[in-house]
Write a protein that holds these residues in place. Sequence first.
Motif, PDB file in Angstrom:
ATOM      1  N   TYR A 214       0.825  -1.201   0.000  1.00  0.00           N
ATOM      2  CA  TYR A 214       0.000   0.000   0.000  1.00  0.00           C
ATOM      3  C   TYR A 214       0.864   1.257   0.000  1.00  0.00           C
ATOM      4  CZ  TYR A 214      -3.776  -3.114   1.667  1.00  0.00           C
ATOM      5  OH  TYR A 214      -4.699  -4.124   1.801  1.00  0.00           O
ATOM      6  N   LEU A 215       0.335   2.322  -0.581  1.00  0.00           N
ATOM      7  CA  LEU A 215       0.858   3.656  -0.327  1.00  0.00           C
ATOM      8  C   LEU A 215       0.329   4.109   1.022  1.00  0.00           C
ATOM      9  CD1 LEU A 215       0.155   5.441  -3.756  1.00  0.00           C
ATOM     10  CD2 LEU A 215       2.362   4.578  -2.935  1.00  0.00           C
ATOM     11  N   GLY A 216       1.155   4.837   1.761  1.00  0.00           N
ATOM     12  CA  GLY A 216       0.675   5.291   3.056  1.00  0.00           C
ATOM     13  C   GLY A 216       1.499   6.419   3.622  1.00  0.00           C
ATOM     14  N   THR A 217       1.206   6.749   4.858  1.00  0.00           N
ATOM     15  CA  THR A 217       1.968   7.755   5.601  1.00  0.00           C
ATOM     16  C   THR A 217       2.208   7.244   7.014  1.00  0.00           C
ATOM     17  OG1 THR A 217      -0.058   8.899   6.295  1.00  0.00           O
ATOM     18  CG2 THR A 217       1.039   9.704   4.300  1.00  0.00           C
ATOM     19  N   VAL A 218       3.289   7.712   7.604  1.00  0.00           N
ATOM     20  CA  VAL A 218       3.624   7.406   8.994  1.00  0.00           C
ATOM     21  C   VAL A 218       3.686   8.712   9.763  1.00  0.00           C
ATOM     22  CG1 VAL A 218       5.493   6.672  10.530  1.00  0.00           C
ATOM     23  CG2 VAL A 218       4.834   5.233   8.609  1.00  0.00           C
ATOM     24  N   GLU A 219       3.085   8.736  10.946  1.00  0.00           N
ATOM     25  CA  GLU A 219       3.153   9.898  11.816  1.00  0.00           C
ATOM     26  C   GLU A 219       3.725   9.494  13.169  1.00  0.00           C
ATOM     27  OE1 GLU A 219      -0.617  11.815  12.194  1.00  0.00           O
ATOM     28  OE2 GLU A 219      -0.437  12.828  10.269  1.00  0.00           O
ATOM     29  N   ARG A 220       4.504  10.419  13.732  1.00  0.00           N
ATOM     30  CA  ARG A 220       5.059  10.202  15.078  1.00  0.00           C
ATOM     31  C   ARG A 220       5.057  11.536  15.808  1.00  0.00           C
ATOM     32  NH1 ARG A 220      11.414   9.724  15.970  1.00  0.00           N
ATOM     33  NH2 ARG A 220      11.108  11.796  15.077  1.00  0.00           N
ATOM     34  N   TYR A 221       4.542  11.518  17.024  1.00  0.00           N
ATOM     35  CA  TYR A 221       4.575  12.735  17.834  1.00  0.00           C
ATOM     36  C   TYR A 221       5.910  12.815  18.551  1.00  0.00           C
ATOM     37  CZ  TYR A 221       3.520  16.245  21.351  1.00  0.00           C
ATOM     38  OH  TYR A 221       3.563  17.360  22.142  1.00  0.00           O
ATOM     39  N   ASP A 222       6.600  13.936  18.373  1.00  0.00           N
ATOM     40  CA  ASP A 222       7.890  14.158  19.023  1.00  0.00           C
ATOM     41  C   ASP A 222       7.677  15.051  20.240  1.00  0.00           C
ATOM     42  OD1 ASP A 222      10.452  14.980  19.820  1.00  0.00           O
ATOM     43  OD2 ASP A 222      11.241  14.766  17.798  1.00  0.00           O
ATOM     44  N   PRO A 223       7.778  14.495  21.450  1.00  0.00           N
ATOM     45  CA  PRO A 223       7.517  15.292  22.658  1.00  0.00           C
ATOM     46  C   PRO A 223       8.571  16.371  22.894  1.00  0.00           C
ATOM     47  CG  PRO A 223       8.370  13.124  23.250  1.00  0.00           C
ATOM     48  CD  PRO A 223       8.135  13.099  21.769  1.00  0.00           C
ATOM     49  N   ILE A 224       9.742  16.231  22.308  1.00  0.00           N
ATOM     50  CA  ILE A 224      10.808  17.219  22.517  1.00  0.00           C
ATOM     51  C   ILE A 224      10.459  18.527  21.817  1.00  0.00           C
ATOM     52  CG2 ILE A 224      13.238  17.754  22.116  1.00  0.00           C
ATOM     53  CD1 ILE A 224      13.822  14.766  22.382  1.00  0.00           C
ATOM     54  N   ILE A 225      10.037  18.412  20.544  1.00  0.00           N
ATOM     55  CA  ILE A 225       9.675  19.620  19.786  1.00  0.00           C
ATOM     56  C   ILE A 225       8.178  19.891  19.844  1.00  0.00           C
ATOM     57  CG2 ILE A 225      11.637  19.382  18.241  1.00  0.00           C
ATOM     58  CD1 ILE A 225       9.769  18.263  16.127  1.00  0.00           C
ATOM     59  N   GLU A 226       7.437  18.961  20.511  1.00  0.00           N
ATOM     60  CA  GLU A 226       5.981  19.068  20.677  1.00  0.00           C
ATOM     61  C   GLU A 226       5.281  19.242  19.329  1.00  0.00           C
ATOM     62  OE1 GLU A 226       5.411  22.225  23.504  1.00  0.00           O
ATOM     63  OE2 GLU A 226       5.719  20.880  25.220  1.00  0.00           O
ATOM     64  N   GLN A 227       5.701  18.455  18.373  1.00  0.00           N
ATOM     65  CA  GLN A 227       5.103  18.478  17.045  1.00  0.00           C
ATOM     66  C   GLN A 227       4.977  17.058  16.511  1.00  0.00           C
ATOM     67  OE1 GLN A 227       7.322  21.003  14.383  1.00  0.00           O
ATOM     68  NE2 GLN A 227       6.801  22.894  15.470  1.00  0.00           N
ATOM     69  N   SER A 269      -0.964   5.067   8.264  1.00  0.00           N
ATOM     70  CA  SER A 269      -2.216   5.305   7.552  1.00  0.00           C
ATOM     71  C   SER A 269      -2.137   4.741   6.141  1.00  0.00           C
ATOM     72  CB  SER A 269      -2.517   6.810   7.482  1.00  0.00           C
ATOM     73  OG  SER A 269      -2.679   7.350   8.766  1.00  0.00           O
ATOM     74  N   PHE A 270      -3.239   4.119   5.704  1.00  0.00           N
ATOM     75  CA  PHE A 270      -3.312   3.475   4.396  1.00  0.00           C
ATOM     76  C   PHE A 270      -3.996   4.413   3.400  1.00  0.00           C
ATOM     77  CE2 PHE A 270      -2.703   0.190   7.432  1.00  0.00           C
ATOM     78  CZ  PHE A 270      -2.119  -0.886   6.789  1.00  0.00           C
ATOM     79  N   VAL A 271      -3.285   4.747   2.317  1.00  0.00           N
ATOM     80  CA  VAL A 271      -3.815   5.669   1.308  1.00  0.00           C
ATOM     81  C   VAL A 271      -4.410   4.929   0.117  1.00  0.00           C
ATOM     82  CG1 VAL A 271      -3.211   7.513  -0.308  1.00  0.00           C
ATOM     83  CG2 VAL A 271      -2.220   7.496   1.998  1.00  0.00           C
ATOM     84  N   GLU A 272      -3.657   3.960  -0.410  1.00  0.00           N
ATOM     85  CA  GLU A 272      -4.109   3.256  -1.619  1.00  0.00           C
ATOM     86  C   GLU A 272      -3.413   1.912  -1.720  1.00  0.00           C
ATOM     87  OE1 GLU A 272      -6.376   2.518  -3.979  1.00  0.00           O
ATOM     88  OE2 GLU A 272      -6.283   4.552  -4.812  1.00  0.00           O
ATOM     89  N   ARG A 273      -4.140   0.899  -2.166  1.00  0.00           N
ATOM     90  CA  ARG A 273      -3.528  -0.421  -2.377  1.00  0.00           C
ATOM     91  C   ARG A 273      -2.860  -0.452  -3.744  1.00  0.00           C
ATOM     92  NH1 ARG A 273      -5.173  -6.201  -3.631  1.00  0.00           N
ATOM     93  NH2 ARG A 273      -4.260  -7.486  -1.984  1.00  0.00           N
ATOM     94  N   MET A 274      -1.601  -0.853  -3.785  1.00  0.00           N
ATOM     95  CA  MET A 274      -0.848  -0.899  -5.033  1.00  0.00           C
ATOM     96  C   MET A 274      -0.941  -2.262  -5.709  1.00  0.00           C
ATOM     97  SD  MET A 274       2.616   1.156  -3.899  1.00  0.00           S
ATOM     98  CE  MET A 274       3.326   1.088  -5.562  1.00  0.00           C
ATOM     99  N   ARG A 275      -0.810  -3.320  -4.902  1.00  0.00           N
ATOM    100  CA  ARG A 275      -0.836  -4.682  -5.452  1.00  0.00           C
ATOM    101  C   ARG A 275      -1.061  -5.674  -4.334  1.00  0.00           C
ATOM    102  NH1 ARG A 275       3.815  -7.358  -4.081  1.00  0.00           N
ATOM    103  NH2 ARG A 275       5.674  -6.118  -3.625  1.00  0.00           N
TER     104      ARG A 275
END
Length: 310
Positions: A214-227, A269-275
């Motif tokens: 799949y195409l996707g995205t990864v997110e991580r909260y960084d507590p040091i920069i609070e973003q 997060s899953f955006v689109e299935r490729m194969r």
Amino acid sequence: MEYIKVTNVPPMSKESIVLCIGIFDGLHRGHQYLFQQARKLLNEDDKLAVWTFSSLDQTSITPIAQKRDLLERQGIQKMYEVEVSEAYTKITLETFTLEHLTLLNVKYIVVGEGFSFGKGHASDVELLQQLCERIGVQVLIVPLLRRNDKIISSTEIREYIKNGQVRSASQLLGRNYSLKGIVAHGNKVGRTLGFPTANLDQIDEYVAPSAGVYLGTVERYDPIIEQTESWNCLISAGYRPTVGGKSYKVEAYLLDYSGDLYDQTISVSFVERMRGEINFASLDDLIVQMKEDERSAREAFGMPLDRQNT
């Protein structure tokens, strides 16, 4: 958001609330519409509250921890959560309304038009209205939201996810389907092949997308920069037959990322299935396909075709 775990009856409260009742698995567009209608009933001293149910016996689109986060983003100020047990299934709507809800200061109850209390009920809307009339609580029945003449439902979204139709699921959810877990140490096969991946652990409660890439995205909260940081990625979901895998795994290959995510909490997060998943004849064949998958992903995301800083 205030969170109250209910095991039998809720603690008595004099705080005035508008109470939305439902399972709310997925917090999809239909649920969001119900909350919008509930917000219109609020006065200055009222809080928007949710009474929801969970079960340890089935997978969910949004397990309880993720449901809490999404409810808070929807402006819910108070959450009552019941873990449905064998004993709780024996509670009738009469008992729930006349003995449990009367412990709370409920101004309005808001439910969808398909509301039912317990299994095997076609609809309990009329009975709920009758019971609430006895205790002086008004009931708002919100029409079920439709898309393309079909009711938006958690059941349909689950089927889309299981079939790998994550884009269709996202259209009903109002966001990309995502899994939140801990990055675990794996056997590092991806690293030896030139594609280091983040292996997601503690995701057994989620509905599993069908095996594939799949195409996707990864997110991580960084507590040091609070973003919150995010990266585009390729996601491999499945059993990894080419390398002798036996169990279902979700792994994310972050494009243009260099670093260590072990033991950190990330959202995939899953955006689109490729194969679909392929059992390749050799590791060399697998590497060729992975390079092609990366090229296709970079094109889809509008990224440079050559790796950066990896």
